[in-house]
Write a protein that holds these residues in place. Sequence first.
Motif, PDB file in Angstrom:
ATOM      1  N   ALA A  47      37.180 -73.460 -50.713  1.00  0.00           N
ATOM      2  CA  ALA A  47      36.778 -72.814 -49.464  1.00  0.00           C
ATOM      3  C   ALA A  47      35.796 -71.693 -49.780  1.00  0.00           C
ATOM      4  N   GLN A  48      34.809 -71.537 -48.912  1.00  0.00           N
ATOM      5  CA  GLN A  48      33.787 -70.511 -49.111  1.00  0.00           C
ATOM      6  C   GLN A  48      34.390 -69.114 -48.952  1.00  0.00           C
ATOM      7  N   LEU A  49      33.960 -68.196 -49.808  1.00  0.00           N
ATOM      8  CA  LEU A  49      34.424 -66.815 -49.751  1.00  0.00           C
ATOM      9  C   LEU A  49      33.413 -65.951 -49.002  1.00  0.00           C
ATOM     10  N   PHE A  50      33.954 -65.003 -48.253  1.00  0.00           N
ATOM     11  CA  PHE A  50      33.135 -64.056 -47.497  1.00  0.00           C
ATOM     12  C   PHE A  50      33.598 -62.639 -47.815  1.00  0.00           C
ATOM     13  N   ARG A  51      32.784 -61.681 -47.457  1.00  0.00           N
ATOM     14  CA  ARG A  51      33.165 -60.275 -47.458  1.00  0.00           C
ATOM     15  C   ARG A  51      32.782 -59.678 -46.118  1.00  0.00           C
ATOM     16  N   ALA A  52      33.324 -58.512 -45.809  1.00  0.00           N
ATOM     17  CA  ALA A  52      33.031 -57.866 -44.536  1.00  0.00           C
ATOM     18  C   ALA A  52      31.561 -57.498 -44.452  1.00  0.00           C
ATOM     19  N   GLY A  53      30.950 -57.788 -43.303  1.00  0.00           N
ATOM     20  CA  GLY A  53      29.556 -57.419 -43.086  1.00  0.00           C
ATOM     21  C   GLY A  53      29.428 -55.969 -42.651  1.00  0.00           C
ATOM     22  N   GLY A  54      28.245 -55.583 -42.274  1.00  0.00           N
ATOM     23  CA  GLY A  54      28.005 -54.194 -41.904  1.00  0.00           C
ATOM     24  C   GLY A  54      28.336 -53.861 -40.464  1.00  0.00           C
ATOM     25  N   ALA A  55      28.630 -54.869 -39.635  1.00  0.00           N
ATOM     26  CA  ALA A  55      28.897 -54.600 -38.217  1.00  0.00           C
ATOM     27  C   ALA A  55      30.249 -53.911 -38.051  1.00  0.00           C
ATOM     28  N   THR A  56      30.291 -52.906 -37.202  1.00  0.00           N
ATOM     29  CA  THR A  56      31.554 -52.263 -36.851  1.00  0.00           C
ATOM     30  C   THR A  56      32.047 -52.719 -35.488  1.00  0.00           C
ATOM     31  N   LEU A  57      31.125 -53.068 -34.600  1.00  0.00           N
ATOM     32  CA  LEU A  57      31.465 -53.600 -33.280  1.00  0.00           C
ATOM     33  C   LEU A  57      31.020 -55.052 -33.206  1.00  0.00           C
ATOM     34  N   LEU A  58      31.867 -55.897 -32.634  1.00  0.00           N
ATOM     35  CA  LEU A  58      31.585 -57.320 -32.548  1.00  0.00           C
ATOM     36  C   LEU A  58      30.975 -57.659 -31.193  1.00  0.00           C
ATOM     37  N   ASN A  59      29.880 -58.384 -31.227  1.00  0.00           N
ATOM     38  CA  ASN A  59      29.218 -58.810 -29.996  1.00  0.00           C
ATOM     39  C   ASN A  59      28.758 -60.258 -30.187  1.00  0.00           C
ATOM     40  N   PRO A  60      29.451 -61.214 -29.536  1.00  0.00           N
ATOM     41  CA  PRO A  60      30.527 -61.044 -28.554  1.00  0.00           C
ATOM     42  C   PRO A  60      31.867 -60.721 -29.215  1.00  0.00           C
ATOM     43  N   PRO A  61      32.804 -60.128 -28.468  1.00  0.00           N
ATOM     44  CA  PRO A  61      34.105 -59.772 -29.033  1.00  0.00           C
ATOM     45  C   PRO A  61      34.974 -61.002 -29.251  1.00  0.00           C
ATOM     46  N   MET A  62      36.011 -60.822 -30.096  1.00  0.00           N
ATOM     47  CA  MET A  62      37.004 -61.864 -30.355  1.00  0.00           C
ATOM     48  C   MET A  62      38.177 -61.619 -29.398  1.00  0.00           C
ATOM     49  N   LEU A  63      38.163 -62.251 -28.251  1.00  0.00           N
ATOM     50  CA  LEU A  63      39.155 -61.980 -27.238  1.00  0.00           C
ATOM     51  C   LEU A  63      40.471 -62.675 -27.537  1.00  0.00           C
ATOM     52  N   ARG A  64      41.572 -61.978 -27.261  1.00  0.00           N
ATOM     53  CA  ARG A  64      42.905 -62.563 -27.443  1.00  0.00           C
ATOM     54  C   ARG A  64      43.129 -63.703 -26.466  1.00  0.00           C
ATOM     55  N   PRO A  65      43.716 -64.800 -26.936  1.00  0.00           N
ATOM     56  CA  PRO A  65      44.068 -65.874 -26.003  1.00  0.00           C
ATOM     57  C   PRO A  65      45.158 -65.396 -25.040  1.00  0.00           C
ATOM     58  N   GLU A  66      45.107 -65.886 -23.827  1.00  0.00           N
ATOM     59  CA  GLU A  66      46.149 -65.559 -22.862  1.00  0.00           C
ATOM     60  C   GLU A  66      47.373 -66.404 -23.163  1.00  0.00           C
ATOM     61  N   VAL A  67      48.528 -65.730 -23.268  1.00  0.00           N
ATOM     62  CA  VAL A  67      49.774 -66.458 -23.575  1.00  0.00           C
ATOM     63  C   VAL A  67      50.762 -66.239 -22.460  1.00  0.00           C
TER      64      VAL A  67
END
Length: 254
Positions: free
Chosen positions: A234-254
Amino acid sequence: MSPYDPSAFPPFAVTVDLVVLTVRRHALCALVVRRGEQPYQGRWALPGGFVRAEEGLGAAAARELAEETGLCAHDPGAPSPGNGAHLEQLATYGDPGRDPRMRVVSVAYLVLAPDLPAPRAGGDAHSVRWAPVEALLGQEDDHSREDESPAPLAFDHAQILADGVERARSKIEYSSLATAFCPAEFTVGELRRVYEAVWGVALDPRNFHRKVTGTPGFLVPSGGTTTRQGGRPAQLFRAGGATLLNPPMLRPEV
């Protein structure tokens, strides 16, 4: 400056309490200590203690964490080296009856870190452990000894813990804070399991991969691969420079 008489005001103490969260065995866990002294002797509580006259709040939070557990947190006023623990001020709690000893105002801190080692007890803590958040907030019988009956956390720590968990759940929607639960290099699958543990929901792997890799500045390929999760590399990643996500990762409605 007009004369000031400190005795004209009732004295009160200031403490720090720590909501330390990590992901262990695919579950969101919090650090709790068993109190070795009164009040609430023998009850589980969040790490913390009184602020000394000569120290700031952030320094007191870092000291208490080290004294009671042997773990280290970075001063919130200083940059965190590498992918170290994230520490931020959570909220202030000052109900007059929250501590039976005296009037105590507590400043709570939230600490997020990758899978941390087993802590050690120290200070006035009798023992210390990682416990699933769901067990702590749901008052489930998650104790290590069968003859122990479940009891709520000491003081108002259940409320503080709940507030810290909700802060973490909401912040990983619109910020890159979820990477604070990951090692320096991680796979998309490992990051997805962080979201699943913090939110308490199952996520579709393909949709998640598309969202996180398509969000500008969220993840940066590290150039390597790993088989530590089994299966194909599996490909490895590291955290990028963004502090705010656009678009956001919205929680699924449960």
